[in-house]
Design a protein around this motif. Structure first.
Motif, PDB file in Angstrom:
ATOM      1  N   ASP B 147       0.954  -1.031   0.049  1.00 30.51           N
ATOM      2  CA  ASP B 147       0.078   0.194   0.129  1.00 30.51           C
ATOM      3  C   ASP B 147       1.015   1.193   0.119  1.00 30.51           C
ATOM      4  N   GLU B 148       1.892   1.228   0.830  1.00 30.59           N
ATOM      5  CA  GLU B 148       2.751   2.361   0.771  1.00 30.59           C
ATOM      6  C   GLU B 148       3.406   2.786  -0.490  1.00 30.59           C
ATOM      7  N   ALA B 151       0.912   4.136  -2.873  1.00 32.06           N
ATOM      8  CA  ALA B 151       0.979   5.659  -2.531  1.00 32.06           C
ATOM      9  C   ALA B 151       1.923   6.572  -3.270  1.00 32.06           C
TER      10      ALA B 151
ATOM     11  N   HIS C  76       0.279  13.329   7.890  1.00 32.15           N
ATOM     12  CA  HIS C  76       0.297  12.302   7.010  1.00 32.15           C
ATOM     13  C   HIS C  76      -1.167  11.785   7.035  1.00 32.15           C
ATOM     14  N   TYR C  77      -1.746  11.316   6.028  1.00 31.64           N
ATOM     15  CA  TYR C  77      -3.108  10.911   5.933  1.00 31.64           C
ATOM     16  C   TYR C  77      -2.862   9.398   6.448  1.00 31.64           C
ATOM     17  N   ASP C  78      -4.082   9.172   7.122  1.00 30.09           N
ATOM     18  CA  ASP C  78      -4.303   7.632   7.555  1.00 30.09           C
ATOM     19  C   ASP C  78      -5.468   7.208   7.535  1.00 30.09           C
ATOM     20  N   SER C  80      -9.056   5.823   5.007  1.00 28.38           N
ATOM     21  CA  SER C  80      -9.313   4.726   4.269  1.00 28.38           C
ATOM     22  C   SER C  80      -9.038   4.855   2.732  1.00 28.38           C
ATOM     23  N   TYR C  81      -8.544   6.023   2.412  1.00 29.08           N
ATOM     24  CA  TYR C  81      -8.247   5.782   0.776  1.00 29.08           C
ATOM     25  C   TYR C  81      -6.796   5.630   0.459  1.00 29.08           C
ATOM     26  N   VAL C  82      -6.722   4.287   0.084  1.00 31.20           N
ATOM     27  CA  VAL C  82      -5.344   3.429   0.023  1.00 31.20           C
ATOM     28  C   VAL C  82      -4.252   4.190  -0.772  1.00 31.20           C
ATOM     29  N   ARG C  85      -2.422   6.896   1.445  1.00 33.38           N
ATOM     30  CA  ARG C  85      -2.057   6.628   2.582  1.00 33.38           C
ATOM     31  C   ARG C  85      -0.564   6.736   2.978  1.00 33.38           C
ATOM     32  N   SER C  94      -6.654  16.650   4.334  1.00 26.17           N
ATOM     33  CA  SER C  94      -6.896  15.222   4.933  1.00 26.17           C
ATOM     34  C   SER C  94      -8.352  15.040   5.310  1.00 26.17           C
ATOM     35  N   ASP C  98     -11.359  12.536   4.849  1.00 29.83           N
ATOM     36  CA  ASP C  98     -12.307  12.034   5.738  1.00 29.83           C
ATOM     37  C   ASP C  98     -13.562  12.032   5.413  1.00 29.83           C
TER      38      ASP C  98
END
Lengths: 350, 268, 553
Positions: B147-148, B151, C76-78, C80-82, C85, C94, C98
């Motif tokens: 996933d990283e 991105a 840093h985005y965390d 659900s949008y992979v 991320r 961000s 959300d």
């Protein structure tokens, strides 16, 4: 004049000769007779309309139920984006749509089919009756008189003067909208400087890896930032907004180099500011066969073979070139900062 | 007859028409988005070994008019010495070559050669001089991308590709009739080949600019957003505010006009 | 007061109503508005479309503020949008993500809000076009026309400030363009830019500042203007189209209670439902595609929302350099060199000032040219004011050319033409298009007017072919009834008034100029049919019939 162009005035469709229009006019026949609706005459039709309105209201109820089905039935947050989120959005949306349309269309259908549909006339009133105007004028004059505005000119004028300058502090309060605490000259001077200076390595955007001259082959384009930009904590985007550079290699025979810039390239590798000189979009589109750079926002086109001169579009001057050289390890570095301000023109640019 | 025409004028008919319209639009999109994923399933990479000898014959018959008998290039076509097998596989494999007619740019069209013939041509051109090779399956296998990394691929795409191909990979315009095509439905192999060879006016992204790993990440990102679809509904071509504005002025205002006419019309 | 016996209501509702009335005098308002008459015509409802869109914007916008955080601090985005991320971005972006992915119904609300915004400005535009082309802005409604114009500008301001809030790549590049345009303003531009952005672009202040403008200042002023606008509608009463029974002294239509209230109230739900349906099925502004704002990347197809498009298009149309002449002028002043950025200033301000100036001033311009200072409550059919309709059409073409220019790249890719050629063509249309539109429209209006005269004088073509006993064919013409005829003859069209001497008996230069315009606009004129003409036409028919017979033999 008109008559000749438009035929014989005696026949229909002719242009009326200017100033000779007949004054006699038709008279207004008044409201036309009002035919009854089917719901006025036919009790069955009336019942049917009533049922239709009811059905529309029931559709609204179904819509609300559909909303809750979408909201609770599909899943919680973080659901799969392509399928479930889309389904949820559609259900919630259509539910709302039906809920609203059901009510709206129902009410309107009710009004159209079952409420009286006789048009009626209401007369207009004079907007500014003379009597009111005269009265108001009297009052205003009395107020002015009693206040002494006319007699005490000194008072009036000093008040006007005070009122005129009293808002000035409020305007000047906005001076610190620029949070830099810099003086006027220093504020503007920032636009002339970027992070580039002698020896600063050209590194890739966004990875920050340095670039060897041998990496840059004909036809390739590198998006470049100055080394150290990624490590900045404050003002990173501000610096990036001025410092981004596009790096390309040109065949030597296609380059025109103006006097003073002979040493600015490394064996055909040239670096130009990526910020459009029009209004500042990134001029990031490099056509490797034509050697044109195109800005996707307003289509300014710059010719790399002519030192990024403007050949099309609204930009007013060429893209600034960054003088570059090779360091001992073979990496590309800047010779200095840009020799002119990058980005859009401004008043103090000169 | 009269009853029918009366029913047609019923306000419910307008409503029913609306509902049908909305459902059909939604349904059509569901079908359309389904067909995209089907198209994807058809794309599988196969490695076929090409023969230089057959390739040479095919080249002489189909390509030499423009590119010259020894692929040395002419006024109507560039030299192919050193462009590599990847360039041939991309140009011929996407139908861009042979060109139908001279134009600002060769557009993709139905493929004219089968896989074996394409491989033969690629082998022949590769034999003329060293150039980028057709990537093997491992190079473009995106199944292991985390996933990283995905991105990161997105970030690289935005910096290096989005200005021409659009942030949603829907394509965009270049100067004088040239354009950057949409990347929807383009196979992993062809995306990779385009990056390493820089077809037509696209810049070359060699491995020192965007590494092999990063290329894989970019491809993974593209495939991810393509498979994911548009969560908000029909994407209107992913062309941004222009198609949105056009939509509100046609469908939006059109709908409003229809409603207002119905509201102010007299009940029969 | 206590002397008179107080009214005692019998029902509960009555008691509440009575209570309220005794304390507020609400009965007066009911008396005033309860049966107020509103005319019914589909084209009168676009103001409502705008108003209802605005209400929907307030509702959905309030929901969004509960989740949106206008901070430009880095995070840093965390969510659900992979594909995003772990990516560095502003808190504003961000939180927008959300709302889209991690607040249930948030995506729907975002889409409702954005679609409603597009419809809001579109509704206002259609409404203003209707008001212009029917002459509803004439005395006594000039000030309300100006308020409407201000609302249109405020609508665009609200839209633009909102467009920038998510801090995505698309809107960030939009802000960068604004920054470039501001910097082009002579003397103060650079400082305005610094003050707006809190320093250099992009800084960390702009989103928070735009947010305050977007959710507080601009909507508050819009609300104020809406109240003014509606108050004036009450004072003036609504205009109406010409028709039997309608005069300058009355309003014909339906009473507020119950019919008009039901229709207008129901229409709110309809507009809401339509926007909800669009938001359910059509995606708008997918910010996750664009990524966070970063000054280095840009996406193909970077455009503003449609209502800003015309300014963007003007920027695209302007050539920056012609041959060796650059529109960027460095001028030597005693204190040093300064730059006039005409290639940005002219297109960014020129068309906007011209078009908006003309729009605001038009009621007075028309009054000056026509010398018509009467009150008008009956609308013009657009064809019956050919000069105005033609000016409007020219304005529409002028606007639409710039609008099209804003999508020149998409026109190029979708119609497989050269981007440069599209620009060249649009530059040409930009200059000559309005004149052609003016000319064609005026001809068209005059022809339609003549067609109306024809219909009044000779009746409507019934579509029935008759054969005379002699074998000649002719189409049967049905005479109009008096109600239909009235619609076609009851208009009043201004005439050319030559230059008039003033009180001193002198013809001023200004008056001569007025006369010139008057001649240009009003000389070609089709007058309504008069009863005398109609009578003459009928006589003529009989004579014609006689001729026929004699010819037959």
């Amino acid at each position: 004049m008109g008559d000749e162009r438009h035929g014989d005035p005696k026949h229909s469709g002719a242009v009326d000769p200017v100033g000779q229009g007949d004054v006699n006019q038709f008279t207004n026949p008044g409201l036309p007779p009002h035919p009854p609706r089917i719901t006025d005459t036919n009790p069955q039709a009336e019942k049917r309309a009533e049922r239709q309105v009811m059905v529309l209201f029931i559709i609204s109820v179904i819509g609300t139920v559909l909303f809750f089905f979408g909201y609770f039935g599909v899943g919680h947050t973080g659901i799969e984006i392509g399928t479930k989120l889309r389904l949820q959005n559609t259900l919630i949306g259509l539910g709302t749509a039906f809920a609203m349309l059901g009510i709206g269309l129902g009410i309107i259908h009710w009004a159209k089919a079952l409420m009286p549909d006789h048009e009626t006339a209401e007369s207009r009133h004079e907007i500014a009756p003379e009597s009111q105007r005269a009265e108001a004028q009297e009052i205003i004059e009395q107020v002015l008189e009693e206040s002494g505005m006319k007699r005490r000119k000194v008072l009036r004028n000093t008040l006007l003067g005070a009122a005129a300058i009293a808002p000035l502090p409020a305007i000047f309060m906005f001076r610190d909208l620029d949070r830099s605490q810099l003086g006027a000259h220093a504020m503007v001077d920032r636009l002339r400087h970027t992070m580039w200076s002698e020896g600063v390595r050209l590194v890739r955007d966004p990875s920050g890896l340095p670039i060897k001259a041998s990496d840059v082959q004909l036809g390739s384009a590198f998006h470049v930032i100055p080394e150290g930009l990624n490590e900045l904590h404050e003002g990173k985007l501000n610096e990036k907004a001025k410092a981004v550079v596009l790096l390309m290699r040109l065949p030597k025979d296609k380059m025109t180099v103006s006097p003073g810039r002979e040493t600015w390239n490394v064996d055909g590798i040239v670096a130009y500011s990526k910020i459009c000189t029009h209004v500042g979009c990134p001029v990031a589109l490099y056509e490797q066969q034509t050697h044109h750079l195109l800005c996707p926002c307003h289509q300014s086109t710059f010719d790399l073979t002519q030192e990024c001169k403007v050949i099309f579009g609204p930009a007013g001057h060429a893209l600034p070139q960054l003088p570059i050289k090779m360091d001992d390890e073979g990496y590309l570095v800047a010779q200095s900062d840009f020799q002119e301000p990058v980005g859009p023109s401004y008043w103090e640019r000169g | 007859m009269k009853a029918l025409s009366q029913r047609r004028r019923s306000p419910l008919a307008v409503f029913a028409l609306l509902v049908i319209g909305l459902l059909v639009t939604g349904g059509l999109y569901a079908v359309a988005s389904g067909s995209v994923s089907k198209a994807q399933a058809d794309e599988t990479t196969q490695t076929v070994n090409g023969s230089v000898e057959n390739g040479s014959k095919l080249f002489a018959a189909n390509c030499a008019t423009c590119h010259g008998l020894a692929a040395e290039g002419s006024d109507s076509g560039p030299s192919l010495v050193g462009v590599g097998a990847a360039a041939v596989d991309f140009q011929v494999g996407t139908g861009r070559m042979p060109m139908q007619m001279q134009g600002p740019q060769a557009p993709s069209k139905p493929v004219q050669f089968d896989e074996q013939q394409t491989a033969d041509l690629a082998a022949y051109v590769a034999s003329l001089g060293a150039g980028p090779a057709i990537p093997d399956e491992e190079t473009i296998d995106i199944s292991g991308v985390s996933d990283e990394e995905l991105a990161n691929g997105g970030t690289i795409f935005r910096v290096n590709c989005a200005m021409c191909h659009n942030a949603a990979a829907a394509g965009g315009a270049l100067t004088r009739g040239k354009f950057a095509p949409s990347l929807a439905g383009v196979s992993e192999q062809h995306i990779y080949e385009a990056m390493v060879t820089g077809p037509q006016n696209m810049p070359v992204f060699n491995d020192s600019n965007i590494t092999r790993e990063q290329k894989k990440q970019v491809i993974a990102y593209l495939k991810h957003i393509e498979a994911q679809g548009s969560p908000g509904g029909q994407a209107l071509g992913s062309l941004g505010p222009v198609s949105e504005g056009l939509f509100i002025w046609t469908a939006g205002i059109g709908l409003m006009v229809a409603f207002t006419i119905w509201i102010t019309s007299r009940h029969a | 007061m206590s002397q008179t016996t107080e009214y005692t209501p019998k029902t509960d509702v009555g008691r509440i109503a009575n209570f309220v009335n005794q304390r507020t005098g609400a009965a007066a308002a009911v008396k005033e508005f309860g049966r107020k008459i509103f005319p019914d015509h589909w084209s009168f409802m676009f103001g409502e479309v705008a108003l209802y869109s605005f209400i929907i914007l307030l509702l959905s916008g309030t929901f969004l503020t509960f989740f949106f955080d206008p901070s430009m601090a880095e995070t840093h985005y965390d969510g659900s949008y992979v594909p995003l991320r772990g990516i560095e971005m502003s808190v504003a972006y961000s939180s927008s993500l959300d709302i889209s992915f991690d607040v249930r119904g948030g995506l729907f609300m975002r889409q409702v809000h954005h679609w409603a915004a597009l419809l809001f400005v579109a509704g206002m535009s259609v409404h203003m076009l209707r008001v212009f082309f029917t002459g509803a802005f004439r005395r006594p409604r000039e000030l309300n026309w100006v308020v409407g114009g201000v609302l249109l500008i405020l609508g665009m301001a609200a839209g633009f400030t909102g467009y920038s809030l998510p801090d995505d790549l698309l809107s960030g590049n939009g802000l960068r363009i604004i920054d470039g345009v501001i910097k082009a303003i002579p003397v103060v531009g650079t400082y305005i830019s610094f003050f707006l952005f809190g320093g250099e672009f992009p800084g960390t202040a702009i989103i928070g500042r735009l947010y305050v403008l977007h959710i507080l200042l601009v909507p508050a002023i819009i609300l104020l203007m809406v109240v003014l606008h509606l108050m004036m509608v009450v004072i003036h009463k609504h205009t109406q189209y010409p028709g039997p029974g309608r005069t300058e002294d009355n309003v014909v239509g339906f009473p507020v209670g119950p019919v008009y209230a039901a229709k207008a109230g129901g229409f709110f739900f309809v507009v809401f439902g339509a926007i909800a349906a669009i938001a359910a099925l059509f995606q708008i502004n997918p910010i996750w595609n664009y990524g966070p704002y970063d000054p280095s990347p840009v996406s193909a197809g970077t455009q503003p929302d449609w209502y800003i498009g015309w300014v963007d298009g003007a920027l695209r149309l302007m050539p920056g350099v012609l041959g060796d002449f650059s529109f960027e002028r460095n001028v030597a002043f005693p204190w040093g060199h300064n730059t006039f950025v005409f290639n940005v200033l002219l297109p960014a301000l020129g068309p906007a000032l011209f078009l908006l100036g003309l729009l605001f001033a038009w009621p007075w311009i028309e009054r000056w040219i026509t010398k018509d200072n009467r009150e008008h409550h009956i609308l013009d059919r657009p064809r019956n004011a050919p000069f105005r309709t033609a000016v409007g059409a020219a304005g529409v073409v002028f606007y639409c050319t710039m609008w099209a220019a804003a999508s020149s790249d998409l026109i190029a890719t979708h119609f497989h033409v050269s981007l440069n050629d599209v620009t060249y063509w649009l530059r040409t249309i930009f200059i000559i298009g309005p004149f052609i539109a003016f000319w064609i429209t005026r001809r068209l209006c005059l022809s339609l007017q003549r067609k109306d005269r024809e219909t009044v004088l000779h009746g409507r073509e019934a579509g029935v072919i008759m054969m005379s006993p002699e074998g000649g064919y002719s189409e049967k013409h049905e005479q109009l009834n008096e109600y239909k005829r009235w619609r076609l003859v009851s208009f009043d069209t201004p005439q050319y008034i030559p230059a008039q001497p003033d009180e001193d008996g002198k013809i001023t230069k200004k008056e001569k100029r007025r006369a010139k315009w008057s001649k240009f606009f009003l000389e070609d004129r089709v007058a309504p049919v008069t009863p005398a003409e109609l009578a003459a036409a009928h006589d003529h028919h009989e004579v014609e019939g006689g001729d026929h017979k004699s010819l037959g033999h």
